[in-house]
Design a protein around this motif. Structure first.
Motif, PDB file in Angstrom:
ATOM      1  N   THR A 224       6.147  11.348  -5.115  1.00 20.04           N
ATOM      2  CA  THR A 224       5.568  12.580  -5.733  1.00 20.04           C
ATOM      3  C   THR A 224       3.897  12.614  -5.343  1.00 20.04           C
ATOM      4  O   THR A 224       3.199  13.238  -6.361  1.00 20.04           O
ATOM      5  CB  THR A 224       5.880  12.678  -7.219  1.00 20.04           C
ATOM      6  OG1 THR A 224       5.321  11.392  -7.932  1.00 20.04           O
ATOM      7  CG2 THR A 224       7.162  12.992  -7.229  1.00 20.04           C
ATOM      8  N   LEU A 225       3.374  11.433  -4.814  1.00 22.82           N
ATOM      9  CA  LEU A 225       2.074  11.469  -4.660  1.00 22.82           C
ATOM     10  C   LEU A 225       1.360  12.680  -3.734  1.00 22.82           C
ATOM     11  O   LEU A 225       1.932  13.370  -3.167  1.00 22.82           O
ATOM     12  CB  LEU A 225       1.684  10.315  -3.821  1.00 22.82           C
ATOM     13  CG  LEU A 225       1.981   8.973  -4.495  1.00 22.82           C
ATOM     14  CD1 LEU A 225       1.784   7.858  -3.343  1.00 22.82           C
ATOM     15  CD2 LEU A 225       1.090   8.425  -5.667  1.00 22.82           C
ATOM     16  N   SER A 236      -3.258   3.168  -7.533  1.00 19.36           N
ATOM     17  CA  SER A 236      -3.065   4.161  -8.832  1.00 19.36           C
ATOM     18  C   SER A 236      -1.927   3.610  -9.511  1.00 19.36           C
ATOM     19  O   SER A 236      -0.973   3.188  -8.748  1.00 19.36           O
ATOM     20  CB  SER A 236      -2.914   5.312  -8.301  1.00 19.36           C
ATOM     21  OG  SER A 236      -1.690   5.583  -7.580  1.00 19.36           O
ATOM     22  N   GLU A 238       0.472   5.569 -10.642  1.00 20.40           N
ATOM     23  CA  GLU A 238       1.744   6.146 -10.187  1.00 20.40           C
ATOM     24  C   GLU A 238       2.242   5.548  -8.756  1.00 20.40           C
ATOM     25  O   GLU A 238       3.503   5.597  -8.749  1.00 20.40           O
ATOM     26  CB  GLU A 238       1.264   7.646  -9.928  1.00 20.40           C
ATOM     27  CG  GLU A 238       2.445   8.752  -9.262  1.00 20.40           C
ATOM     28  CD  GLU A 238       1.799  10.013  -8.788  1.00 20.40           C
ATOM     29  OE1 GLU A 238       2.953  10.741  -8.645  1.00 20.40           O
ATOM     30  OE2 GLU A 238       0.817  10.387  -8.925  1.00 20.40           O
ATOM     31  N   ALA A 241       4.080   2.324  -9.860  1.00 18.28           N
ATOM     32  CA  ALA A 241       5.432   2.578 -10.230  1.00 18.28           C
ATOM     33  C   ALA A 241       6.578   2.900  -9.302  1.00 18.28           C
ATOM     34  O   ALA A 241       7.828   2.503  -9.227  1.00 18.28           O
ATOM     35  CB  ALA A 241       5.033   3.701 -11.387  1.00 18.28           C
ATOM     36  N   LEU A 242       6.190   3.537  -8.251  1.00 17.41           N
ATOM     37  CA  LEU A 242       6.922   4.095  -7.282  1.00 17.41           C
ATOM     38  C   LEU A 242       7.361   2.809  -6.080  1.00 17.41           C
ATOM     39  O   LEU A 242       8.249   2.614  -5.956  1.00 17.41           O
ATOM     40  CB  LEU A 242       6.592   4.944  -6.332  1.00 17.41           C
ATOM     41  CG  LEU A 242       6.218   6.529  -7.066  1.00 17.41           C
ATOM     42  CD1 LEU A 242       5.376   7.494  -6.223  1.00 17.41           C
ATOM     43  CD2 LEU A 242       7.799   7.186  -7.005  1.00 17.41           C
TER      44      LEU A 242
END
Length: 265
Positions: A224-225, A236, A238, A241-242
């Motif tokens: 979803t970046l 980051s 995000e 986490a991915l």
């Protein structure tokens, strides 16, 4: 998702040798959309490269179907460009002549091939190296030539098998930025094989994780970046986490392969 550019259904592959049978893939299901970038990751020997070879038409499936634009893949074709980890350049031809060679094989005239090859040498940042021979180029430059050659005849899909695996870390990062920049400008469908989870997350729209052999799709993680991608994104929360989600899926397969239960994770 709209109708898939590449559709794989219940695909299996068994290799038969004098020593017996090896089931490399079993029941693989995967759709890749038009202009989508999908990375395929998994433990060593899980069948990633075998799946890509079947998509390229270099191997045949034992069972199931694999279709591109609704038509069965029955062999290699100019609708698919392929880039391997080894550069597979012809050492007696210059960099530009290597690109021209593929174009002439696709039916282009010498004049057309030269013009298109020059454009694609520029696209991959190799202005000034058109007349250099492969032995005079660095590993990253050779792979740029290989990418230019694969893109020059305008394939509908690019199949890449560990294309940056032999490069040093800094060159690899540069090549990742080059590839994502090209893809974001000149969209086409990409299936990208890698062992590098950070690379997979950075480049892709989705990351598909395979199980141990016989390989099948265990998990598909949407990335979803935002685009355009920038390498600073890798720090980051995000991104991390991915990365962790994909790593945990691969790690659980590694533990099973080593004879340990996933509960040790």
């Amino acid at each position: 998702m709209a109708e898939a550019k590449l559709s794989i259904r219940n695909l299996s592959k068994t290799f038969v040798t004098d020593r017996g049978e090896t089931v490399a893939l079993r029941g693989v299901d995967l759709d890749i959309g038009d202009n989508e970038f999908v990375a395929l990751v998994g433990t060593s020997g899980c069948g990633k490269s075998t799946l890509l070879s079947i998509a390229a038409g270099l191997e045949t499936a034992s069972e199931g179907t694999i279709r591109m634009d609704g038509a069965d893949i029955e062999g290699p074709g100019l609708d698919r460009g392929v880039v391997f980890q080894s550069y597979t350049l012809l050492p007696w031809l210059t960099a530009q002549a290597n690109v021209e060679f593929a174009l002439k094989a696709s039916g282009k005239s010498s004049k057309e091939a030269a013009a298109i090859a020059r454009d694609h040498m520029h696209l991959v940042g190799l202005d000034g190296f058109e007349k250099a021979y492969p032995a005079e180029l660095s590993g990253g430059m050779k792979q740029r030539v290989a990418i230019a050659r694969a893109l020059a005849y305008r394939p509908k899909m690019l199949l890449m098998d560990e294309p940056f695996g032999a490069l040093d870390a800094l060159t690899r990062h540069h090549m990742q930025e080059l590839l994502t920049g090209i893809w974001e400008k000149h969209r086409l469908t990409v299936l990208f094989i890698t062992h590098d989870v950070e690379e997979a997350v950075y480049l892709s729209d989705r990351v598909a994780v395979m199980t141990n052999r016989p390989g099948r799709i265990k998990l598909v993680v949407p990335i979803t970046l935002e685009r355009p991608r920038r390498y600073m994104m890798t720090a980051s929360p995000e991104f991390q986490a991915l990365h962790r989600e994909v790593m945990e899926a691969i790690r659980s397969e590694s533990l099973v392969a080593a004879g340990f239960g996933a509960e040790l994770g």
